[in-house]
Design a protein around this motif. Structure first.
Motif, PDB file in Angstrom:
ATOM      1  N   LEU A  64       0.826  -1.207   0.000  1.00 15.46           N
ATOM      2  CA  LEU A  64       0.000   0.000   0.000  1.00 15.46           C
ATOM      3  C   LEU A  64       0.858   1.255   0.000  1.00 15.46           C
ATOM      4  CD1 LEU A  64      -2.748   1.543   0.472  1.00 15.46           C
ATOM      5  CD2 LEU A  64      -2.331   1.234   2.923  1.00 15.46           C
ATOM      6  N   HIS A  98       3.471  -4.904   7.930  1.00 12.78           N
ATOM      7  CA  HIS A  98       2.723  -4.178   6.907  1.00 12.78           C
ATOM      8  C   HIS A  98       3.717  -3.477   5.980  1.00 12.78           C
ATOM      9  CE1 HIS A  98      -1.020  -4.777   9.153  1.00 12.78           C
ATOM     10  NE2 HIS A  98      -0.330  -4.453  10.235  1.00 12.78           N
ATOM     11  N   GLU A 100       4.015  -0.926   3.852  1.00 14.83           N
ATOM     12  CA  GLU A 100       3.216   0.250   3.505  1.00 14.83           C
ATOM     13  C   GLU A 100       4.031   1.535   3.615  1.00 14.83           C
ATOM     14  OE1 GLU A 100      -0.987  -1.465   5.398  1.00 14.83           O
ATOM     15  OE2 GLU A 100       0.128   0.125   6.441  1.00 14.83           O
ATOM     16  N   ARG A 120       6.191  -0.945   7.720  1.00 13.30           N
ATOM     17  CA  ARG A 120       5.516   0.343   7.512  1.00 13.30           C
ATOM     18  C   ARG A 120       6.443   1.533   7.762  1.00 13.30           C
ATOM     19  NH1 ARG A 120       1.038   0.233  11.130  1.00 13.30           N
ATOM     20  NH2 ARG A 120      -0.279  -0.570   9.438  1.00 13.30           N
TER      21      ARG A 120
END
Length: 222
Positions: A64, A98, A100, A120
């Motif tokens: 993401l 994650h 991201e 992240r």
């Protein structure tokens, strides 16, 4: 087939390219957002109003990228990750990882930086990753366990990151703070309105509450 579609979008005029990216890849791109001549293909992409990615940036292998209103990624940045999707041998012990990149409102990454988003990276609103050639590296080899490990990097709101710095996994720079040029941030700090610097970075001095950078309402500094 997927790579062919990526190549087709790359040569399209932006008005058509935005529609193709939304239809073919499921991206969410506001009509006022824009991507230049850059190879940007995370698994998910969300670009809010007036956010932008300038030319010659590469962003691949992330799950993401989320860009809030008026946030920006400048020219020539290299943004990589290691997706959590798929049957990989790496990072299996990190079930809450994650891959991201999250940018707050009016956050800015300038030119020629490397962001490793294996875990992240979160950059708060009105924060600037300034200068050139900084490295934000969320993963490395764990010598004790003899395996790849990763930890998130967090940079608070209204922070300023000087040129040519290194932040490694687990780094935490609080809001309303400055990290001086060529520093290494390798741990968590919590004291706001502080100048941090050195190798490794340590608190140097307090920043006056009257510093106007911390109260601006426009991200770009003229």
């Amino acid at each position: 087939m997927i790579n062919l579609l990526k190549l087709l979008t790359f040569i399209m005029p932006w008005s058509l390219r935005r529609r193709a990216l939304e239809k073919w890849f499921g991206y969410q791109i506001h009509p006022t957002a824009r991507i230049g001549l850059s190879w940007v293909f995370p698994r998910e992409l969300v670009m809010d109003a007036f956010s932008k990615i300038e030319h010659f940036t590469v962003a691949i292998h992330l799950d993401l990228i989320k860009m809030n209103t008026k946030s920006s990624i400048g020219r020539g940045n290299w943004i990589t990750g290691f997706s959590t999707i798929g049957n990989h041998s790496h990072f299996k012990h990190q079930i809450d990882r994650h891959a991201e990149l999250l940018l707050g409102e009016s956050a800015a990454i300038t030119k020629y930086h490397h962001l490793d988003c294996t875990n992240r990276i979160e950059i708060g609103k009105f924060t600037t990753i300034a200068g050139y050639h900084s490295q934000l590296l969320t993963h490395s080899i764990n010598i004790l366990e003899n395996r790849q490990d990763s930890f998130p990097i967090y940079i608070g709101e209204y922070a300023f990151i000087g040129t040519n710095v290194v932040l490694i996994g687990g780094a935490y720079l609080p809001s309303y703070s400055v990290l001086s040029a060529k520093s290494l941030l390798n741990k968590r700090y919590n004291e706001e309105r502080t100048l941090y610097g050195g190798v490794p970075a340590k608190p140097i001095k307090a920043i006056p509450i009257t510093a106007k950078y911390f109260t601006r309402t426009e991200g770009f500094v003229y």
